[in-house]
Write a protein that holds these residues in place. Structure first.
Motif, PDB file in Angstrom:
ATOM      1  N   SER A   1       0.829  -1.204   0.000  1.00 59.72           N
ATOM      2  CA  SER A   1       0.000   0.000   0.000  1.00 59.72           C
ATOM      3  C   SER A   1       0.862   1.253   0.000  1.00 59.72           C
ATOM      4  CB  SER A   1      -0.929   0.024   1.217  1.00 59.72           C
ATOM      5  OG  SER A   1      -0.175   0.137   2.405  1.00 59.72           O
ATOM      6  N   THR A   2       0.255   2.376  -0.362  1.00 65.79           N
ATOM      7  CA  THR A   2       0.947   3.660  -0.360  1.00 65.79           C
ATOM      8  C   THR A   2       0.577   4.423   0.902  1.00 65.79           C
ATOM      9  OG1 THR A   2       1.006   3.807  -2.764  1.00 65.79           O
ATOM     10  CG2 THR A   2       1.212   5.866  -1.550  1.00 65.79           C
ATOM     11  N   THR A   3       1.580   4.851   1.636  1.00 64.96           N
ATOM     12  CA  THR A   3       1.359   5.598   2.870  1.00 64.96           C
ATOM     13  C   THR A   3       2.026   6.962   2.749  1.00 64.96           C
ATOM     14  OG1 THR A   3       1.379   3.537   4.131  1.00 64.96           O
ATOM     15  CG2 THR A   3       1.624   5.581   5.375  1.00 64.96           C
ATOM     16  N   ASN A   4       1.223   8.025   2.623  1.00 65.42           N
ATOM     17  CA  ASN A   4       1.732   9.386   2.469  1.00 65.42           C
ATOM     18  C   ASN A   4       2.619   9.479   1.221  1.00 65.42           C
ATOM     19  OD1 ASN A   4       2.277  12.076   2.870  1.00 65.42           O
ATOM     20  ND2 ASN A   4       3.574  11.779   4.661  1.00 65.42           N
ATOM     21  N   ALA A   5       1.993   9.559   0.087  1.00 68.39           N
ATOM     22  CA  ALA A   5       2.710   9.540  -1.191  1.00 68.39           C
ATOM     23  C   ALA A   5       3.709  10.684  -1.312  1.00 68.39           C
ATOM     24  CB  ALA A   5       1.715   9.618  -2.338  1.00 68.39           C
ATOM     25  N   CYS A   6       4.839  10.403  -1.940  1.00 69.69           N
ATOM     26  CA  CYS A   6       5.857  11.433  -2.191  1.00 69.69           C
ATOM     27  C   CYS A   6       5.649  12.004  -3.594  1.00 69.69           C
ATOM     28  CB  CYS A   6       7.250  10.847  -2.044  1.00 69.69           C
ATOM     29  SG  CYS A   6       8.568  12.085  -2.116  1.00 69.69           S
ATOM     30  N   LYS A   7       4.417  12.353  -3.899  1.00 70.33           N
ATOM     31  CA  LYS A   7       4.077  12.941  -5.186  1.00 70.33           C
ATOM     32  C   LYS A   7       2.673  13.521  -5.057  1.00 70.33           C
ATOM     33  CE  LYS A   7       2.062   8.678  -6.992  1.00 70.33           C
ATOM     34  NZ  LYS A   7       2.010   7.731  -8.123  1.00 70.33           N
ATOM     35  N   LEU A   8       2.241  14.259  -6.076  1.00 75.24           N
ATOM     36  CA  LEU A   8       0.891  14.794  -6.144  1.00 75.24           C
ATOM     37  C   LEU A   8       0.255  14.326  -7.451  1.00 75.24           C
ATOM     38  CD1 LEU A   8       1.691  18.389  -4.893  1.00 75.24           C
ATOM     39  CD2 LEU A   8       0.670  16.537  -3.579  1.00 75.24           C
ATOM     40  N   CYS A   9      -1.054  14.556  -7.591  1.00 75.51           N
ATOM     41  CA  CYS A   9      -1.743  13.996  -8.752  1.00 75.51           C
ATOM     42  C   CYS A   9      -1.512  14.844  -9.999  1.00 75.51           C
ATOM     43  CB  CYS A   9      -3.224  13.813  -8.467  1.00 75.51           C
ATOM     44  SG  CYS A   9      -4.113  15.303  -8.064  1.00 75.51           S
ATOM     45  N   LYS A  10      -1.644  14.198 -11.119  1.00 69.95           N
ATOM     46  CA  LYS A  10      -1.295  14.780 -12.411  1.00 69.95           C
ATOM     47  C   LYS A  10      -2.068  16.059 -12.743  1.00 69.95           C
ATOM     48  CE  LYS A  10       0.047  13.054 -16.981  1.00 69.95           C
ATOM     49  NZ  LYS A  10      -0.033  11.910 -17.917  1.00 69.95           N
ATOM     50  N   PRO A  11      -3.393  16.135 -12.485  1.00 64.80           N
ATOM     51  CA  PRO A  11      -4.114  17.359 -12.848  1.00 64.80           C
ATOM     52  C   PRO A  11      -3.652  18.605 -12.095  1.00 64.80           C
ATOM     53  CG  PRO A  11      -5.647  15.542 -12.463  1.00 64.80           C
ATOM     54  CD  PRO A  11      -4.307  15.082 -12.010  1.00 64.80           C
ATOM     55  N   ILE A  12      -3.124  18.442 -10.889  1.00 68.79           N
ATOM     56  CA  ILE A  12      -2.696  19.625 -10.130  1.00 68.79           C
ATOM     57  C   ILE A  12      -1.527  20.310 -10.845  1.00 68.79           C
ATOM     58  CG2 ILE A  12      -0.961  18.646  -8.552  1.00 68.79           C
ATOM     59  CD1 ILE A  12      -2.337  20.163  -6.287  1.00 68.79           C
ATOM     60  N   GLY A  13      -0.663  19.513 -11.483  1.00 68.02           N
ATOM     61  CA  GLY A  13       0.431  20.088 -12.250  1.00 68.02           C
ATOM     62  C   GLY A  13      -0.065  20.848 -13.460  1.00 68.02           C
ATOM     63  N   ALA A  14      -1.095  20.300 -14.129  1.00 71.21           N
ATOM     64  CA  ALA A  14      -1.667  20.988 -15.291  1.00 71.21           C
ATOM     65  C   ALA A  14      -2.303  22.308 -14.873  1.00 71.21           C
ATOM     66  CB  ALA A  14      -2.696  20.088 -15.968  1.00 71.21           C
ATOM     67  N   CYS A  15      -3.011  22.315 -13.743  1.00 69.51           N
ATOM     68  CA  CYS A  15      -3.636  23.557 -13.259  1.00 69.51           C
ATOM     69  C   CYS A  15      -2.587  24.619 -12.978  1.00 69.51           C
ATOM     70  CB  CYS A  15      -4.454  23.274 -11.999  1.00 69.51           C
ATOM     71  SG  CYS A  15      -5.958  22.329 -12.288  1.00 69.51           S
TER      72      CYS A  15
ATOM     73  N   LEU B   1      20.439   9.374   0.580  1.00 71.19           N
ATOM     74  CA  LEU B   1      19.240   8.840  -0.052  1.00 71.19           C
ATOM     75  C   LEU B   1      18.595   9.922  -0.899  1.00 71.19           C
ATOM     76  CD1 LEU B   1      16.975   6.712  -0.434  1.00 71.19           C
ATOM     77  CD2 LEU B   1      15.925   7.597   1.665  1.00 71.19           C
ATOM     78  N   CYS B   2      18.348   9.624  -2.155  1.00 69.54           N
ATOM     79  CA  CYS B   2      17.649  10.526  -3.074  1.00 69.54           C
ATOM     80  C   CYS B   2      16.369   9.807  -3.496  1.00 69.54           C
ATOM     81  CB  CYS B   2      18.512  10.840  -4.289  1.00 69.54           C
ATOM     82  SG  CYS B   2      20.097  11.599  -3.886  1.00 69.54           S
ATOM     83  N   ALA B   3      15.227  10.382  -3.127  1.00 70.63           N
ATOM     84  CA  ALA B   3      13.969   9.659  -3.293  1.00 70.63           C
ATOM     85  C   ALA B   3      12.913  10.522  -3.961  1.00 70.63           C
ATOM     86  CB  ALA B   3      13.462   9.179  -1.930  1.00 70.63           C
ATOM     87  N   SER B   4      12.047   9.863  -4.723  1.00 67.82           N
ATOM     88  CA  SER B   4      10.961  10.565  -5.398  1.00 67.82           C
ATOM     89  C   SER B   4       9.798   9.602  -5.629  1.00 67.82           C
ATOM     90  CB  SER B   4      11.430  11.129  -6.740  1.00 67.82           C
ATOM     91  OG  SER B   4      10.361  11.739  -7.441  1.00 67.82           O
ATOM     92  N   GLY B   5       8.604  10.163  -5.669  1.00 71.19           N
ATOM     93  CA  GLY B   5       7.449   9.372  -6.050  1.00 71.19           C
ATOM     94  C   GLY B   5       7.324   9.220  -7.551  1.00 71.19           C
ATOM     95  N   GLY B   6       8.126   9.954  -8.299  1.00 71.40           N
ATOM     96  CA  GLY B   6       8.114   9.859  -9.755  1.00 71.40           C
ATOM     97  C   GLY B   6       8.657   8.529 -10.245  1.00 71.40           C
ATOM     98  N   LYS B   7       8.263   8.163 -11.461  1.00 76.91           N
ATOM     99  CA  LYS B   7       8.674   6.879 -12.018  1.00 76.91           C
ATOM    100  C   LYS B   7       9.197   7.038 -13.446  1.00 76.91           C
ATOM    101  CE  LYS B   7       5.239   4.253  -9.339  1.00 76.91           C
ATOM    102  NZ  LYS B   7       4.105   3.298  -9.407  1.00 76.91           N
ATOM    103  N   SER B   8      10.029   8.040 -13.657  1.00 77.25           N
ATOM    104  CA  SER B   8      10.564   8.248 -15.006  1.00 77.25           C
ATOM    105  C   SER B   8      11.582   7.186 -15.392  1.00 77.25           C
ATOM    106  CB  SER B   8      11.225   9.630 -15.091  1.00 77.25           C
ATOM    107  OG  SER B   8      12.452   9.636 -14.377  1.00 77.25           O
ATOM    108  N   LYS B   9      12.119   6.475 -14.401  1.00 74.11           N
ATOM    109  CA  LYS B   9      13.184   5.484 -14.597  1.00 74.11           C
ATOM    110  C   LYS B   9      14.506   6.137 -15.021  1.00 74.11           C
ATOM    111  CE  LYS B   9      10.227   2.253 -13.648  1.00 74.11           C
ATOM    112  NZ  LYS B   9      10.226   1.676 -12.292  1.00 74.11           N
TER     113      LYS B   9
END
Length: 452
Positions: free
Chosen positions: A7-21, A337-345
């Protein structure tokens, strides 16, 4: 980390539409519009307001249960009409949400139908431009939403061919203070710049006596139309190098040379940015910026004895993490440690690129949440956390300082005025970092001290 933890607990990212806004808010006369439920728009409005401390209207098609079955086309059309008549918007930036993407609404077709049905509205001088972008949250983070919206703006608005003396600057999601600094910097190089998006005023404006439905500022639509005429584009973001970005679109469609750079945080990444500015302008760096660089190097020397060997955990959106890691490595702080919720690979590759001089390379984690980061931090025992406010619970749990950067900063005032970029931004970040480390040591001392 536990192998069966899913499960995801306190995500280290925000949702995609907020970036578009956020991207759409950086366009003059624009109103961001979410095609989805009212709750999405309300949540994002509140989230953005808490960081920028500015009014933020986000329109919504306000879909309900029946729309999930029969489609949201009628709501979208009525919503566009309402924003047009009540706000007088010059542009409406339409972003989709999980709901509308899941039910399969064809937004471009709905917009085309709406134009045909409302010909009188769109034949008037006050008719708005309609720009749409697909941004389901399950399709990425807020940074993908931001970059996708910027590309959509260029794709759907930039139409003019030719060549002029302007420069396109595509800085990514940086603070209003960063954008004001960038505009000052390019002006000092005698370069005419079009910044897209420009939230320097629209999300950090002065106090006004009367409420404005649409805040001042933002990139003029006329400037976006002519971005294809620029002689060069500069685009920040190491982890978007291979993506179909706005800069690459301007290059392929209009022949505008694109300079892809890392986010200029710290000495080395800023040096590369200044080198490109010198190449484009044909001028040497102005003296005031040479002096800022010199003062930064001097402060690296002055602070080295206080922070050398300190261990840092850096988290947030990927390109910011890469820039901050480069900055830390060059001044003697050990990023562990360098961490992100992003998944660009691409995060690990770019972190390795900016930490070549380190004996011990940092652990790199992408697609993680704060549960994962906390487990790693417990073993690594860092001296400082560097990232946005969502990491505060970890800082409190482990009793270590949190240096707040990026977005969101919800538990302090001034998140919109944090300067990250260039020599000037590195100087501000350095002073903040060193003083947090010193304060921690000072507070932990059994006797205390007032002189160093």
């Amino acid at each position: 980390m536990s192998d069966n933890y899913t499960s995801t607990t306190n995500a280290c990212k925000l949702c995609k539409p907020i970036g578009a806004c956020l991207a759409f808010k950086g366009v003059e006369g624009a109103v961001p519009f979410l095609h989805g439920s009212q709750g999405c728009a309300t949540y994002m409005r509140r989230y953005i307001i808490s960081h920028f401390r500015e009014p933020m209207d986000i329109a919504s098609s306000s879909l309900g249960e029946k729309n999930a079955i029969f489609g949201g086309g009628p709501n979208l059309k009525q919503g566009i009409k309402n924003v047009t008549t009540k706000y007088g918007a010059k542009m409406i930036g339409i972003a989709t949400t999980c709901l509308t993407e899941t039910i399969g609404d064809d937004v471009p077709s709905i917009i085309k139908q709406f134009r045909e049905e409302e010909k009188a509205l769109f034949e008037s001088d006050n008719s708005p431009l309609l720009v749409n972008v697909s941004t389901p949250s399950y399709g990425g983070t807020h940074m993908e939403g931001f970059h996708d919206a910027v590309r959509a703006l260029v794709d759907q608005i930039a139409t003019e061919y030719g060549r002029d003396e302007s420069i396109n600057l595509l800085p990514g999601f940086v603070s209003p203070a960063d954008i004001r600094y960038l505009k000052e910097l390019l002006s000092d190089f005698n370069l005419e710049v079009v910044v897209l998006p420009d939230i320097s005023e629209s999300l950090d404006g002065p106090a006004l006596l009367d409420y404005q439905k649409i805040s001042e500022g933002g990139t003029p639509l006329s400037k976006i139309r002519s971005m294809g005429k620029a002689r060069a584009s500069i685009e920040f973001g190491r982890t978007i190098f291979d993506n179909p970005t706005a800069g690459k679109l301007l290059d392929s469609r209009f022949g505008v040379k694109n300079y892809s750079l890392g986010m200029p945080i710290g000495l080395r990444e800023s040096d590369e940015f200044f080198s490109v500015l010198e190449e484009i302008s044909g001028c040497k760096s102005p003296e005031k910026h040479v002096l800022e660089r010199g003062r930064l190097i001097d402060s690296y020397v002055d602070s080295h004895k206080y922070i050398f060997g300190c261990k840092a955990v850096v988290y947030g959106e990927e390109d910011l993490v890469v820039g901050l890691t480069s900055f830390l490595a060059e001044m003697g702080v050990q990023p562990v440690l360098c961490a992100s919720g992003g998944k660009s690979k691409k995060l690990e590759k770019e972190i390795t690129s900016v930490t070549k001089g380190l004996v011990d390379l940092p652990i790199v984690r992408d697609g993680v949440d704060f549960y994962d980061i906390g487990e790693e931090a417990a073993e690594l025992k860092p001296d400082i956390l560097i990232g946005h406010s969502k990491g505060y619970s970890l800082a409190k749990k482990y009793g270590i300082p949190l240096m707040r950067v990026g977005f969101p900063v919800h538990d302090r005032i001034g998140g919109q005025r944090i300067l990250h970029l260039g020599y000037r931004g590195a100087q501000a970040l350095l002073d903040e970092l060193v003083n947090l480390v010193i304060e921690k040591k000072q507070n932990d001392s059994p006797v205390g001290y007032s002189y160093m």
